[in-house]
Design a protein around this motif. Structure first.
Motif, short mmCIF file in Angstrom:
data_model
loop_
_atom_site.label_atom_id
_atom_site.label_comp_id
_atom_site.label_asym_id
_atom_site.label_seq_id
_atom_site.Cartn_x
_atom_site.Cartn_y
_atom_site.Cartn_z
N CYS A 114 0.87 -1.17 0.00
CA CYS A 114 0.00 0.00 0.00
C CYS A 114 0.91 1.21 0.00
N ASP A 115 1.20 1.73 -1.18
CA ASP A 115 2.16 2.82 -1.28
C ASP A 115 1.55 4.09 -1.85
N SER A 116 0.24 4.18 -1.85
CA SER A 116 -0.42 5.38 -2.36
C SER A 116 -0.42 6.46 -1.27
N PRO A 117 -0.05 7.69 -1.65
CA PRO A 117 -0.05 8.75 -0.64
C PRO A 117 -1.47 9.16 -0.27
N LEU A 118 -1.65 9.47 1.00
CA LEU A 118 -2.93 9.95 1.50
C LEU A 118 -2.66 11.25 2.24
N LEU A 178 -16.59 8.99 9.69
CA LEU A 178 -15.60 8.08 9.12
C LEU A 178 -14.28 8.26 9.85
N VAL A 179 -13.70 7.17 10.33
CA VAL A 179 -12.39 7.20 10.97
C VAL A 179 -11.46 6.24 10.24
N LEU A 180 -10.18 6.52 10.31
CA LEU A 180 -9.17 5.66 9.71
C LEU A 180 -8.33 5.05 10.81
N HIS A 181 -8.09 3.74 10.72
CA HIS A 181 -7.24 3.04 11.68
C HIS A 181 -6.00 2.54 10.94
N ALA A 182 -4.82 2.83 11.50
CA ALA A 182 -3.58 2.37 10.89
C ALA A 182 -3.48 0.85 11.03
N GLU A 183 -3.05 0.21 9.96
CA GLU A 183 -2.89 -1.25 9.98
C GLU A 183 -1.55 -1.59 10.62
N ARG A 184 -1.54 -2.59 11.48
CA ARG A 184 -0.28 -3.01 12.13
C ARG A 184 0.66 -3.59 11.08
N GLY A 185 1.90 -3.17 11.15
CA GLY A 185 2.91 -3.69 10.24
C GLY A 185 2.85 -3.05 8.86
N TYR A 199 -4.31 2.10 5.90
CA TYR A 199 -5.38 2.41 6.85
C TYR A 199 -6.63 1.65 6.50
N THR A 200 -7.41 1.33 7.52
CA THR A 200 -8.72 0.73 7.35
C THR A 200 -9.75 1.80 7.69
N ALA A 201 -10.69 2.02 6.77
CA ALA A 201 -11.74 3.00 7.00
C ALA A 201 -12.92 2.33 7.68
N GLN A 202 -13.43 2.97 8.74
CA GLN A 202 -14.58 2.45 9.47
C GLN A 202 -15.51 3.59 9.84
N TYR A 203 -16.80 3.28 9.95
CA TYR A 203 -17.76 4.26 10.43
C TYR A 203 -17.88 4.12 11.94
N ARG A 204 -18.02 5.26 12.63
CA ARG A 204 -18.18 5.26 14.08
C ARG A 204 -19.34 6.19 14.42
N ARG A 205 -20.22 5.73 15.29
CA ARG A 205 -21.36 6.52 15.74
C ARG A 205 -20.94 7.33 16.96
N VAL A 206 -21.09 8.66 16.86
CA VAL A 206 -20.61 9.56 17.89
C VAL A 206 -21.76 10.45 18.38
N ALA A 207 -21.90 10.59 19.70
CA ALA A 207 -22.89 11.50 20.27
C ALA A 207 -22.33 12.92 20.16
N VAL A 208 -23.07 13.80 19.47
CA VAL A 208 -22.58 15.16 19.21
C VAL A 208 -23.34 16.22 20.01
#
Length: 133
Positions: free
Chosen positions: A23-27, A102-109, A114-123
């Motif tokens: 995964c070498d694409s810049p973000l 939408l949140v991004l989680h860094a993949e180990r190693g 990054y893995t994109a995931q949705y998170r429900r947040v009380a605003v």
């Protein structure tokens, strides 16, 4: 929003090169360091001025974008009625208002994957009529 997720997935979709995942694409993300100042001063205490007031709780997760997320926690199960009518007070419930983000989680190693995931947040919190049986 769906379009942004699709583009993000296409850009960072794991590529296979000689049997290894690459995964070498810049973000590039533009992260604001401070909230905009225009109009912010007047509304910054909105959580204290509301009839269904709330507190902010801070959650920090390393290797996540955004690393810090603030969530609302209602101060009470009931709303404060400004005119002191307590019969109405108990029929108005304070309930959290949620938003999906939408949140991004860094993949180990994988330092740049990054893995994109949705998170429900009380605003915030709002008043709702209690359900009567």
């Amino acid at each position: 929003m769906v379009c942004c997720v699709c583009v993000l997935l296409l850009i960072c979709w794991p590529q296979v090169c000689h049997g290894q995942q690459v995964c070498d694409s810049p973000l590039r993300l533009q992260l604001l360091k401070a909230p905009p100042t225009r109009g912010w001063v007047k509304s910054r205490d909105l959580n204290r001025q509301s009839l269904s007031s709330w507190q902010w709780t801070k959650t920090v997760v390393k290797n996540r974008i955004p690393e810090v997320i603030y969530e609302a926690v209602c101060d009470s199960a009931y709303c404060d009625y400004p005119h002191g009518d307590w019969d109405t007070h108990e029929s108005l419930n304070a309930v959290p208002v949620h938003q999906v983000m939408l949140v991004l989680h860094a993949e180990r190693g994988q330092p740049r994957s990054y893995t994109a995931q949705y998170r429900r947040v009380a605003v915030g919190c709002t008043c709702m009529w209690a359900k009567m049986a």
